[in-house]
Design a protein around this motif. Structure first.
Motif, mmCIF file in Angstrom:
data_model
loop_
_atom_site.group_PDB
_atom_site.id
_atom_site.type_symbol
_atom_site.label_atom_id
_atom_site.label_comp_id
_atom_site.label_asym_id
_atom_site.label_seq_id
_atom_site.Cartn_x
_atom_site.Cartn_y
_atom_site.Cartn_z
ATOM 1 N N ASP A 1 -7.100 6.573 -6.255
ATOM 2 C CA ASP A 1 -7.798 7.687 -5.613
ATOM 3 C C ASP A 1 -6.847 8.876 -5.504
ATOM 4 O OD1 ASP A 1 -10.237 6.369 -5.209
ATOM 5 O OD2 ASP A 1 -9.548 5.483 -3.332
ATOM 6 N N LEU B 1 1.443 5.498 -0.588
ATOM 7 C CA LEU B 1 0.922 6.869 -0.597
ATOM 8 C C LEU B 1 1.894 7.737 -1.381
ATOM 9 C CD1 LEU B 1 -1.170 8.950 0.447
ATOM 10 C CD2 LEU B 1 0.333 9.282 2.438
ATOM 11 N N ARG C 1 0.853 -1.185 0.000
ATOM 12 C CA ARG C 1 0.000 0.000 0.000
ATOM 13 C C ARG C 1 0.894 1.241 0.000
ATOM 14 N NH1 ARG C 1 -5.198 -0.410 3.555
ATOM 15 N NH2 ARG C 1 -5.584 -1.851 1.843
ATOM 16 N N SER D 1 2.386 8.076 -9.755
ATOM 17 C CA SER D 1 1.368 7.208 -9.156
ATOM 18 C C SER D 1 1.035 6.049 -10.087
ATOM 19 C CB SER D 1 0.093 8.009 -8.863
ATOM 20 O OG SER D 1 0.347 9.123 -8.044
ATOM 21 N N THR E 1 -2.485 5.446 -3.477
ATOM 22 C CA THR E 1 -3.313 6.619 -3.220
ATOM 23 C C THR E 1 -2.419 7.841 -3.441
ATOM 24 O OG1 THR E 1 -4.670 5.493 -1.562
ATOM 25 C CG2 THR E 1 -4.635 7.903 -1.487
ATOM 26 N N TYR F 1 -0.065 2.990 5.478
ATOM 27 C CA TYR F 1 0.666 2.762 4.243
ATOM 28 C C TYR F 1 2.012 2.097 4.521
ATOM 29 C CZ TYR F 1 -2.856 5.834 2.262
ATOM 30 O OH TYR F 1 -4.053 6.376 1.873
ATOM 31 N N GLY G 1 -7.263 8.728 2.464
ATOM 32 C CA GLY G 1 -7.260 7.385 1.904
ATOM 33 C C GLY G 1 -7.274 6.306 2.959
ATOM 34 N N HIS H 1 -6.466 12.869 -4.216
ATOM 35 C CA HIS H 1 -7.058 13.800 -3.265
ATOM 36 C C HIS H 1 -6.348 15.148 -3.312
ATOM 37 C CE1 HIS H 1 -9.109 10.460 -1.057
ATOM 38 N NE2 HIS H 1 -8.065 9.781 -1.491
#
Length: 283
Positions: free
Chosen positions: A114, A71, A69, A81, A92, A130, A126, A116
């Motif tokens: 996603d 970020l 995961r 990303s 995220t 992470y 999110g 933001h």
């Protein structure tokens, strides 16, 4: 801002800092990148994201986080990303610039990522925690107040899983010195001149960008002038603030202008420093 200039103009003399400097506005990064967003990818078109992703992934694997995961803190238009999503990470992304995120959402609508609009000094968005946090393209230098840098490290640490890794880059003294020379970037429909100067207080630095863009279907050009405010932070400051945030600095690498990495960061020989910090498994 990471750019690879297409041309270099004749060096200018070292500027004399002003005796009094205006404080950077609190929202200066958002203002600068909202203005830069329409031509950001043209400015950075020479940057090889794939090669840089290889370097970053090497640091990630060396740290050995337990999961995937990720970020992407300060994701810009989402190019990094998408690259890491393609390498199997669950990504995220966020950025302080609504304009940059608007481009990311439109361009990568089918990616499942996603995106933001978010300030790095606030709790992370999110579905954390992470395993990997990326904070690239001089984002830490835009935190001109050391207190804001400390706040950002604390927020990122809180969003990380035990054993997770934070990877970030930062401009060196040499990098700032080189940018005192005018840099010219040419792309289809874009002509930009970037000129930097040291300010008098706190290791601060200002990059002024004059961008001229052709209006489609006309002979007209529009001019945008954007100021980017940054501050140089020492390696000791990074180590101290990371430790205060519950992170342990585990790797320092110098990035040469050629794109190669060295062990250790030499402020007079490398244009950037590349750092990795780990959240202890027992934290």
């Amino acid at each position: 801002m990471t750019t690879t200039p297409a041309d270099h103009a004749t060096p200018t003399p070292t500027p004399t800092p002003s005796p009094v400097d205006q404080a950077a506005p609190a929202d200066h990064a958002a203002v600068a990148y909202d203005a830069t967003a329409p031509f950001y990818d043209s400015l950075t078109r020479h940057d090889n994201y794939d090669v840089f992703a290889d370097l970053l992934e090497g640091l990630i694997k060396q740290a050995g986080p337990a999961g995937t995961r990720l970020l992407d803190a300060g994701c810009g238009t989402g190019r990094s990303s998408v690259l890491f999503a393609g390498r199997g990470y669950r990504v995220t992304g966020f950025d302080i610039s609504a304009s940059m995120i608007g481009i990311a959402r439109t361009r990568h609508a089918d990616s499942g990522i996603d995106f933001h609009v978010h300030d790095i000094r606030r709790p992370a968005p999110g579905e954390g925690p992470y395993d990997v946090v990326l904070c690239m393209s001089d984002i830490v230098n835009y935190l001109v107040d050391p207190a804001h840098l400390a706040e950002a490290f604390a927020r990122l640490s809180a969003a990380m899983a035990p054993g997770g890794v934070l990877v970030f880059d930062a401009n060196t003294a040499l990098g700032y010195d080189l940018m005192r020379e005018p840099h010219i970037v040419r792309d289809d429909g874009l002509f930009a001149v970037l000129t930097g100067k040291h300010l008098a207080s706190g290791g601060r630095y200002q990059l002024t960008m004059d961008a001229f863009r052709a209006e489609a279907g006309t002979d007209h050009w529009t001019r945008s002038t954007v100021e980017h405010h940054q501050a140089h932070h020492s390696q000791d400051r990074f180590a101290t603030l990371l430790e205060a945030a519950g992170l342990r600095l585990t790797a320092r690498h110098g990035l040469h202008i050629s794109g190669s990495l060295s062990d250790g960061v030499d402020e007079s020989a490398h244009t950037k420093g590349l750092y990795a910090a780990v959240k202890p498994p027992t934290a």
